[in-house]
Scaffold this motif. Structure first.
Motif, short mmCIF file in Angstrom:
data_model
loop_
_atom_site.label_atom_id
_atom_site.label_comp_id
_atom_site.label_asym_id
_atom_site.label_seq_id
_atom_site.Cartn_x
_atom_site.Cartn_y
_atom_site.Cartn_z
N ARG A 83 4.57 0.98 11.43
CA ARG A 83 4.61 2.27 10.73
C ARG A 83 6.00 2.90 10.79
O ARG A 83 6.37 3.68 9.93
N GLU A 107 -2.08 -4.06 8.49
CA GLU A 107 -3.52 -4.35 8.46
C GLU A 107 -4.03 -4.73 9.85
O GLU A 107 -5.09 -4.28 10.28
N PHE A 125 5.49 5.21 4.29
CA PHE A 125 4.50 5.49 3.24
C PHE A 125 3.61 4.27 3.11
O PHE A 125 3.81 3.43 2.24
N SER A 126 2.67 4.13 3.99
CA SER A 126 1.86 2.92 4.02
C SER A 126 0.55 3.10 3.24
O SER A 126 0.03 4.21 3.12
N PHE A 127 0.05 1.99 2.75
CA PHE A 127 -1.24 1.96 2.07
C PHE A 127 -2.21 1.23 2.97
O PHE A 127 -1.93 0.10 3.41
N ASP A 128 -3.33 1.88 3.28
CA ASP A 128 -4.32 1.24 4.13
C ASP A 128 -5.73 1.51 3.62
O ASP A 128 -5.90 2.11 2.55
N SER A 187 -7.88 3.60 4.26
CA SER A 187 -8.28 5.00 4.07
C SER A 187 -8.15 5.42 2.60
O SER A 187 -8.77 6.40 2.20
N PHE A 188 -7.36 4.69 1.81
CA PHE A 188 -7.22 5.02 0.39
C PHE A 188 -8.32 4.42 -0.47
O PHE A 188 -8.46 4.77 -1.64
N LEU A 189 -9.09 3.50 0.06
CA LEU A 189 -10.11 2.79 -0.71
C LEU A 189 -11.42 3.54 -0.77
O LEU A 189 -11.78 4.27 0.08
N GLN A 214 3.12 -4.96 5.22
CA GLN A 214 1.75 -4.59 4.84
C GLN A 214 0.74 -5.40 5.64
O GLN A 214 -0.27 -4.86 6.10
#
Length: 159
Positions: A147, A120, A152-155, A157-159, A116
């Protein structure tokens, strides 16, 4: 609906197959691994990062009796590089981990928290960081980007 995801990596046959820069990174990660403070797990990890300006930054894992307070080699190295060279891209990251007494090992990829964190910095610099994870005796795997190991990454763009 069922989907399949492939993890993309390259198996490098051995240390001799590396180019001169990659050998420097392997050697630096292997050497700094000796400085790990791993009194509890006895699992020593070294990391070396090549920056775009040619600097090689190294770090090792640092444990603590209060386990969550320790830090992996990858994050130790990444955070130091980012703090001291905030606008310099990270190009390659080499990690070597094994128990203290191991003469050889299986290549150990970065843990989830490190993946993670690497993600970033890839997002910050808008390009991938080549990730190499190796055994002490030179078995090496390489990916072009974190990647590949974190589909299935969280970055941001989800915020």
């Amino acid at each position: 609906m069922e989907k399949e995801f492939k993890i993309s990596f390259e198996a490098i046959s051995n240390y001799e197959s590396l180019d001169a820069t990659e050998k420097k990174l392997f050697d630096a990660a292997k050497k700094i691994r000796e400085n790990a403070y791993a009194e509890y797990s006895h699992f020593h990890v070294g990391c070396a990062i090549l920056l775009e300006n040619g600097e090689i930054i190294t770090g090792s894992n640092q444990e603590n009796a209060a386990y969550p307070s320790g830090l992996c080699a990858e994050r130790t190295t990444i955070f130091w590089a980012a703090a001291n060279f905030p606008n310099v891209k990270m190009k390659k990251l080499f990690v070597i981990g094994a128990s203290k007494e191991a003469l050889s090992s299986t290549p150990i990829p970065p843990c989830g928290a490190c993946r993670q964190s690497i993600l970033e910095y890839e997002a910050k610099q808008k390009e991938g960081i080549e990730i190499y994870f190796a055994s002490l005796d030179g078995e090496i795997f390489k990916t072009k980007s974190i990647r590949d190991l974190l589909p299935f990454s969280f970055d941001a763009s989800f915020l």
